[in-house]
Design a protein around this motif. Sequence first.
Motif, PDB file in Angstrom:
ATOM      1  N   ILE A 148       0.921  -1.123  -0.028  1.00  0.00           N
ATOM      2  CA  ILE A 148      -0.065  -0.108  -0.075  1.00  0.00           C
ATOM      3  C   ILE A 148       0.953   1.249  -0.103  1.00  0.00           C
ATOM      4  O   ILE A 148       0.638   2.229  -0.663  1.00  0.00           O
ATOM      5  CB  ILE A 148      -0.934   0.013   1.164  1.00  0.00           C
ATOM      6  CG1 ILE A 148      -2.101  -1.126   1.175  1.00  0.00           C
ATOM      7  CG2 ILE A 148      -1.774   1.363   1.418  1.00  0.00           C
ATOM      8  CD1 ILE A 148      -2.861  -1.263   2.047  1.00  0.00           C
ATOM      9  N   LYS A 149       2.043   1.349   0.705  1.00  0.00           N
ATOM     10  CA  LYS A 149       2.606   2.456   0.934  1.00  0.00           C
ATOM     11  C   LYS A 149       3.628   2.726  -0.500  1.00  0.00           C
ATOM     12  O   LYS A 149       3.633   3.774  -1.035  1.00  0.00           O
ATOM     13  CB  LYS A 149       3.829   2.278   1.868  1.00  0.00           C
ATOM     14  CG  LYS A 149       3.207   2.294   3.316  1.00  0.00           C
ATOM     15  CD  LYS A 149       4.247   2.181   4.388  1.00  0.00           C
ATOM     16  CE  LYS A 149       3.596   2.270   5.857  1.00  0.00           C
ATOM     17  NZ  LYS A 149       4.613   2.086   6.918  1.00  0.00           N
ATOM     18  N   ASP A 178       2.411   1.771  -3.642  1.00  0.00           N
ATOM     19  CA  ASP A 178       1.505   2.332  -4.302  1.00  0.00           C
ATOM     20  C   ASP A 178       1.256   3.784  -4.343  1.00  0.00           C
ATOM     21  O   ASP A 178       1.110   4.607  -5.268  1.00  0.00           O
ATOM     22  CB  ASP A 178       0.188   1.635  -4.423  1.00  0.00           C
ATOM     23  CG  ASP A 178       0.278   0.196  -4.854  1.00  0.00           C
ATOM     24  OD1 ASP A 178       1.303   0.025  -5.663  1.00  0.00           O
ATOM     25  OD2 ASP A 178      -0.439  -0.615  -4.503  1.00  0.00           O
ATOM     26  N   SER A 179       1.301   4.304  -3.004  1.00  0.00           N
ATOM     27  CA  SER A 179       0.776   5.676  -2.699  1.00  0.00           C
ATOM     28  C   SER A 179       2.146   6.499  -3.058  1.00  0.00           C
ATOM     29  O   SER A 179       1.749   7.683  -3.606  1.00  0.00           O
ATOM     30  CB  SER A 179       0.604   5.900  -1.227  1.00  0.00           C
ATOM     31  OG  SER A 179       0.513   7.185  -0.808  1.00  0.00           O
ATOM     32  N   LEU A 180       3.341   6.121  -2.992  1.00  0.00           N
ATOM     33  CA  LEU A 180       4.366   6.740  -3.273  1.00  0.00           C
ATOM     34  C   LEU A 180       4.555   6.953  -4.709  1.00  0.00           C
ATOM     35  O   LEU A 180       4.870   8.003  -5.471  1.00  0.00           O
ATOM     36  CB  LEU A 180       5.794   5.980  -2.709  1.00  0.00           C
ATOM     37  CG  LEU A 180       7.056   6.801  -2.789  1.00  0.00           C
ATOM     38  CD1 LEU A 180       7.052   8.034  -2.387  1.00  0.00           C
ATOM     39  CD2 LEU A 180       8.092   5.980  -2.274  1.00  0.00           C
ATOM     40  N   ARG A 181       4.150   5.889  -5.517  1.00  0.00           N
ATOM     41  CA  ARG A 181       4.337   5.972  -6.939  1.00  0.00           C
ATOM     42  C   ARG A 181       3.386   6.948  -7.443  1.00  0.00           C
ATOM     43  O   ARG A 181       3.637   7.837  -8.389  1.00  0.00           O
ATOM     44  CB  ARG A 181       3.789   4.547  -7.517  1.00  0.00           C
ATOM     45  CG  ARG A 181       5.031   3.703  -7.403  1.00  0.00           C
ATOM     46  CD  ARG A 181       4.464   2.096  -7.722  1.00  0.00           C
ATOM     47  NE  ARG A 181       5.540   1.324  -7.883  1.00  0.00           N
ATOM     48  CZ  ARG A 181       5.517  -0.040  -7.956  1.00  0.00           C
ATOM     49  NH1 ARG A 181       4.100  -0.487  -8.418  1.00  0.00           N
ATOM     50  NH2 ARG A 181       6.344  -0.796  -7.995  1.00  0.00           N
ATOM     51  N   GLY A 182       2.098   7.019  -7.054  1.00  0.00           N
ATOM     52  CA  GLY A 182       1.100   8.323  -7.307  1.00  0.00           C
ATOM     53  C   GLY A 182       1.581   9.681  -7.230  1.00  0.00           C
ATOM     54  O   GLY A 182       1.610  10.488  -8.075  1.00  0.00           O
ATOM     55  N   GLU A 183       2.184   9.842  -5.948  1.00  0.00           N
ATOM     56  CA  GLU A 183       2.685  11.082  -5.691  1.00  0.00           C
ATOM     57  C   GLU A 183       3.911  11.467  -6.725  1.00  0.00           C
ATOM     58  O   GLU A 183       3.985  12.856  -7.130  1.00  0.00           O
ATOM     59  CB  GLU A 183       3.396  11.139  -4.230  1.00  0.00           C
ATOM     60  CG  GLU A 183       2.161  11.138  -3.030  1.00  0.00           C
ATOM     61  CD  GLU A 183       2.846  10.960  -1.794  1.00  0.00           C
ATOM     62  OE1 GLU A 183       3.960  11.102  -1.850  1.00  0.00           O
ATOM     63  OE2 GLU A 183       2.069  11.122  -0.842  1.00  0.00           O
TER      64      GLU A 183
END
Length: 531
Positions: free
Chosen positions: A504-505, A507-512
Motif C-alpha cells: 500500500i505504501k 502504491d501511494s508513493l508511486r502516485g505522488e
Amino acid sequence: MGINVEWGGNEIHRRVGERLVRSSVTRLTSVNGEEQTVTQCFEVPFTILDVDECTEVGEWGHACHETSVCVNTDGSYECVCPLLSGGMGAVLSNGQVADDKFWKELEQQSRTSWEVSYATSSQSSCPDQSSTFQCCDADGHSSEGARCRSNFHCPVDPCLHHKCASNAQCRRETPTSHPQYSCICPEGTMGNGMECMKRDPIVPKVKFDGVTATEETEMLLAKGLICGCAKPVIDVCSGVKCDGKHQVCTISSDNTPTCACKSGYIQHDHYGCVDENPPLLQIRPYPGHSSNDNSITRLTQGDRYEEHGVDIIDDNAEDYLRSLKIDYSRPVPQGQVLRNYLVSVEIHTQLVLTIILFLYPIVATPWTTPNHARAQRTVVIGNVNECQIKRNVGVGKSCPELVAMCDVDAGAQCVDEIGTYSCKCPEGTEGDGFLPIAQLKPSHGGGYSGLTVPMNYRGGTGCRDTSRPVIEILGPNPKTLRVAKVSGLEGDYKMKQSDDETSIKIDSLRGERRSYYENEIKVSSQVCQAL
C-alpha cells in the motif's frame, strides 16, 4: 665921434605897423678953420608886417591843440573850437586877420557842448569857451600865451568819422569827454543804422499791419543783427496761429494769411494734415549674430531668441494713429523642434533651416497706399545633433528638451534628423524606441503635443522583442545515459512481497511521484508558450 640910436626892440617886435627909428650922430667938423662938434638927428621909417602863425612852422608857428582851429590875429593868433557843421561860423577870408567884427560874430553864436572847450579846468584852459580870445595872454609867442593856447582843448566830434549807413543820421552821445555816437534810422525804416558789411543783409519784417515788427525781427533788432536802415517787408503770416495739427500759415492769392498743411503733409477730410508718405521700418540687428542684412538672424537649435524690434524712419512722424505692433507667425520657444514650428521652411544643403517669422511691425497709415508699413525678419536656425547632447551640459542644461530620450537599454539607437531626432529599435523588436517623455501629452488628433515632439514618438513604448525563441540542442542527439539497474521501489524498501502494508505504501508513493512529474511538465510547457 658917436651915434646914439633910440631902439625899442621888444615893442617893435610885438606890434605890427609903421615904425620910426630915431638916431643922433655927433661928429667933428671944421668951421672957418676951427674944429667944432655937430650933432644931427635922423629918423629911419620902416614897416613891421604880420606873420600868419597858422600857416607858419617852427619858431613862428602856432601852439593850438589839434582839436582846435588856429585863427590869425594882428601880431598874434588865437585858438577857436570848430562848429560841428564845419568851420567857425564867423566869416574870415584867406589871408585876413580876425578883427573886432569876427570876434563879435563868434560871441553871438549859440554853441552846443560839442562846440566849446571842455567844461573843467583840468581838461582845458578857458573852460566852456568857444576860443582863447580875451582869455589867454594876447601875445601868443609869450611863454604864458603859448602854454594857455596849447592847453585849450575842444571835444572830438564822434560823427566826424562815423560808420553810419548813408541814409542814417549820426547822433553824438554825451559826455563829450568820452565821445560816442549812434546811428538813427529815418522814419519808416528799421536796422541798427550801421553800414552793412555783408552782401546779403537781413531784411526786416513787419506784421500784416505794416508797422509792428515780427517777433524774429524784434529779436534781431535787439541783438543789433540787422544792419543799415532798410524799409521792412510785410510778413503776412507773422503772428497768425493755425489751430490744426501740422498746419502752417501761407499766403493766399489775394495776399492774405491762410492756414494750410506744411511741407510733406496733405489735407485729409477726416484726419486733417497727415504725412503723405508711409514711414520706413528698419529691422534692428540681432546682437551677436551679425549679418550683412539686418533682416536675417542666424541661430542654432537651443539658442534663445529675443526680438529687438525695428526703427521707424519717418521725417514727418505722426503723434497719432501711428502705433507699432509686432506679430509673429508663431512664438519662438527656446529649443523649438523646427519641424513643428516652421511656417515656411527652406532646407539647404548645409542642413540649415530658414524660418520666415512674419515679424509684423505694422504702422497704420489709413490715408496712404498701402495703408500700412511692414517689415520682415528672417531667422535662419542651424540644426543641432540631439544624439550628442548630454544632460546638464551646455545646451542640455539650458534646453533639456533637446536631450535624446531613446531607450538605449532596450537596444534603441538615436538617429539625428533635420530639426529633430528619432529612435530606431533593433531588428526583431517593435515600439517607438523612446522612453516616456513626461512633458508631452496626448493630443486630440491622436498624436502628442508639447514644446518639442521628436519624430515618430508614440508615447515612449521602448523596444519589445517580437521573434519566436529558437531551441538548440547542444551535444549529441540522442544522448545515451547509463544508469544502474534498480528493482524499483520494492528494491528500495527491501520488503517482502507478502507484506500487504508495504504494498500500500509503495502504491501511494508511486502516485505522488507521477503527479509531481506531470506538474513539472505542464509548467515547462507554459513557459515555452510564453516565450
